[in-house]
Design an enzyme around this catalytic site. Structure first.
Site, short mmCIF file in Angstrom:
data_model
loop_
_atom_site.label_atom_id
_atom_site.label_comp_id
_atom_site.label_asym_id
_atom_site.label_seq_id
_atom_site.Cartn_x
_atom_site.Cartn_y
_atom_site.Cartn_z
N ASP A 1 -52.01 -30.46 -4.94
CA ASP A 1 -50.86 -31.53 -5.68
C ASP A 1 -49.93 -30.75 -6.46
OD1 ASP A 1 -52.31 -33.62 -4.65
OD2 ASP A 1 -53.71 -33.96 -6.18
N SER B 1 -47.30 -44.89 33.22
CA SER B 1 -48.55 -45.28 33.16
C SER B 1 -49.40 -44.94 34.12
CB SER B 1 -48.27 -46.78 33.24
OG SER B 1 -47.83 -47.29 34.26
N LYS C 1 -60.22 -42.03 27.14
CA LYS C 1 -59.09 -42.89 27.13
C LYS C 1 -59.01 -43.34 25.57
CE LYS C 1 -56.33 -46.25 29.25
NZ LYS C 1 -55.95 -47.11 28.13
N LYS D 1 -58.05 -36.56 35.78
CA LYS D 1 -56.96 -36.03 36.09
C LYS D 1 -57.29 -34.57 37.25
CE LYS D 1 -54.39 -36.79 31.81
NZ LYS D 1 -54.00 -35.91 30.69
N CYS E 1 -64.33 -75.40 -3.77
CA CYS E 1 -65.41 -74.55 -3.18
C CYS E 1 -66.67 -75.20 -3.13
CB CYS E 1 -65.12 -73.73 -4.51
SG CYS E 1 -66.38 -72.16 -4.26
#
Length: 676
Positions: free
Chosen positions: A39, A84, A118, A294, A412
């Site tokens: 900070d 896609s 994924k 892949k 209520c």
């Protein structure tokens, strides 16, 4: 004021320090720079840039959150299209995909796959020029997307400058922005409390967050990011010839990459990986709905190319949706500790994601009206984010005759006070602060594990305390006596003494837990720790201006406003005074900011399973008091995994990575050894 040349040198140094600290904290999960020091350095850089605006650079940490909201997003064309993926929904379809690509490349006899989880988020395309982030864009239609660089800069696991000397002139990185499940839950909880519509799932929440025009709101929602591929100019980085190489390179240059990935030499190994994660995914801190498969070698990817829609060399295997039909047996309402009145569907029991679901939130009156949910309806239920049961839709064709639309109560159900629903809010509320439901909620929250952790003060006792008017706020707990408690139903002498002792013991809990236990809107357990490090006592926090609270790194204006306003309500000021008189810790202990020992400094631990004698929080405290760090997931940077009964996937991951495993006894022995 520093001379321009010295100011520039100092600004460069500060940017390097702060960017490195962010990388260690958000990517490596191994922080080395204390928050207070961060900070101070951040404020120094802000001041320097204010005095010398010409020193502001795109990779400056001060540029992570924009000062002004954007007026709109610009449509941009992707340098490389984002295709896609074709979907497979079972292993048979996965085998069929393998057959298709093999027909295109019949001479390929040796190959391997890369399997990655994924992530269910929102795809991003990042452009780096000479190592500096210059553009972030949404996927859009794959050819064009929206330029959201200002928002992308707020994601702290995305580097503003690549961790590499002599970077290529241009690098394209693709990945998924997502919301961790605990962050998603907190966002929805906060939205419900202020009357805003809830996000249906983490994916929608991530997408909606990225399209916020005000990047300060994006920063508050704490998006995360996993990188999964990169595109380089010819000869951009040496030694990258495959997807597996690319993932390793992404880690080296400063990105988070999902550790749950595997190289597979056959479709059988792919199937085994898919089966393994179909159930283990429910233990992850983020949402995944399948895996991406892949072909590994880039040259083979190039040879196979693309169809009109998809790459031939990759496919997504989607897990079955966790949805199921059931019948709404009754619709009731719950009153929460903030007064929010939430309709709830009581369901015929149904199995979802390995658990029995009997109740599902219906959020608010608008939600019910939009779906037209009625008692006796057959509905489709799913687990949003794999954790929150929700009604998705009504099967109208199965609706019995004579059903009536649900009407929210006007008063209520707990205290009969008239309910209110502001025009600009979706939530109906009870505004009677003495409402038994609000008091019960406040006391239960105070006693909860992450707050004061009062052992034995469960819901049934809280209800009796409130119903018998023994407790009207949390300060009343500290005036209870064993003699008084023995008058309660099924409360024996020993139980009464133990409970009074546990309440007395809670006075030793640190100031950060007390602040969280007060139940101030938007203040979670982590935020409470951050705030109390900067304001070590309740008096200092009460005297602070709203701007000073908002200036704390990681807090921001919304939380600051909530804290500031809460502390200015007279009833809350009286509550603080009574807690202080009772001896509750309202200031930071002198040694709370530093470990009691440095024996385990630099060592990272993961806890898994149920330990024989220690609660997980107790084990965590012991490790932290010795200077160690406890994280939630196993990685190459984990030093020890402490293993209890029914340990899950974290143990398997530790074995796979060769990480040392400890029993509880071995952990205690290790701590004792260092003490000696």
């Amino acid at each position: 004021m520093l001379a321009a040349s010295k100011a520039e040198q100092r600004a460069v140094q500060l940017r390097q320090q702060l960017n490195q600290a962010s990388y260690e904290y958000y990517v490596l999960d191994a922080p080395t720079l204390p928050d207070t020091v961060y900070d101070q350095l951040y404020r120094e850089l802000q001041d320097l840039e204010g005095q010398h605006p010409e020193l502001v650079t795109p990779d400056s940490p001060t540029q992570r959150v924009g000062e002004r909201p954007a007026s709109q997003f610009t449509s941009v064309r992707h340098n490389i299209p984002l295709y896609s993926l074709e979907n497979a929904f079972d292993l048979e379809e996965l085998q069929a995909w393998q057959g298709r690509w093999q027909r295109v490349a019949p001479d390929v006899k040796t190959f391997e796959y890369v399997c990655e989880l994924k992530i269910d988020g929102s795809a991003l395309a990042l452009t780096y020029e000479n190592g500096v982030l210059v553009r972030g864009a949404t996927r859009g239609d794959g050819v064009t997307g929206e330029e959201i660089t200002q928002n992308v800069r707020t994601i702290r696991s995305i580097p503003l400058r690549l961790q590499i000397e002599n970077p290529p002139p241009r690098v394209e990185v693709r990945g998924e922005a997502f919301l961790p499940l605990d962050v998603f839950e907190q966002i929805n909880q906060d939205r419900e409390e202020i009357g805003e519509a809830l996000f249906a799932n983490p994916r929608n929440a991530a997408a909606g967050t990225l399209r916020q025009l005000d990047s300060r709101i994006v920063a508050q929602r704490r998006l995360d990011f996993f990188a999964y591929t990169l595109h380089l100019p010819e000869g951009g980085l040496e030694g990258i010839e495959s997807q597996w190489d690319a993932l390793a390179a992404l880690e080296k240059i400063g990105f988070r990459v999902n550790p749950n990935r595997q190289r597979c030499a056959s479709m059988d190994q792919v199937a085994a990986f898919a089966t393994e994660w179909e159930q283990q995914r429910f233990d992850l801190p983020y949402l995944t709905d399948g895996l991406v498969v892949k072909l590994n070698r880039w040259r083979l990817q190039e040879e196979l190319g693309f169809t009109q829609k998809f790459p031939r060399w990759a496919i997504a295997l989607k897990y079955p949706a966790e949805e199921s039909p059931t019948v709404v047996q009754h619709i009731g309402v719950n009153v929460g500790r903030t007064g929010a009145v939430t309709p709830v569907a009581e369901l015929h029991p149904v199995q979802l994601a390995g658990t029995t679901v009997q109740r599902a939130t219906l959020h608010n009156a608008d939600f019910i009206a939009n779906l037209d949910v009625r008692e006796k309806d057959t509905v489709i239920v799913r687990k949003a984010g794999e954790i929150i049961p929700e009604v998705v839709r009504v099967l109208m064709e199965l609706r019995p005759e004579g059903t009536q639309p649900f009407q929210m109560p006007t008063h209520c159900p707990e205290c009969s006070h008239a309910l209110v629903k502001p025009e600009d809010e979706a939530v109906t509320r009870c505004i009677n602060l003495t409402c038994p439901a609000i008091v019960r909620g406040a006391v239960s929250h105070w006693a909860s594990r992450d707050a004061l952790d009062i052992n034995g003060l469960g819901e049934k006792w809280v209800r009796q305390f409130v119903d018998r008017t023994l407790v009207s706020n949390v300060a009343d707990l500290y005036h209870l006596t064993a003699e008084t408690l023995q008058e309660l139903e099924r409360m024996g002498k020993k139980s009464a003494e133990n409970l009074v002792g546990a309440i007395a013991q809670s006075k030793t809990q640190p100031w950060s837990r007390v602040l969280y236990g007060l139940g101030i809107r938007h203040v979670g357990a982590v935020n409470a720790q951050v705030i109390t490090r900067h304001f070590p006592s309740a008096d200092q926090l009460a005297a602070a201006e709203q701007e000073a609270i908002a200036a704390i790194h990681g807090i921001g204006p919304e939380i600051a406003q909530s804290v500031y306003q809460w502390l200015r309500i007279p009833e809350n000021q009286t509550l603080i005074e009574r807690l202080q008189a009772a001896g509750v810790q309202l200031q930071l202990a002198e040694d709370a900011a530093v470990p009691r020992s440095t024996a385990l400094v630099g060592k990272t631990f993961v806890l898994t399973g149920t330990l024989p004698t220690l609660k997980r929080d107790e084990a965590k405290t012991l490790i932290q008091n010795a200077g160690g760090k406890v994280t939630g997931s196993v990685s190459k940077k984990t030093d020890y995994v402490v293993v209890g009964e029914e340990a899950g996937s974290k143990l398997e991951k530790a074995k796979e990575l060769g990480i040392t495993q400890l029993t509880e006894a071995e952990l205690l022995s290790l701590l004792k050894e260092f003490e000696e």
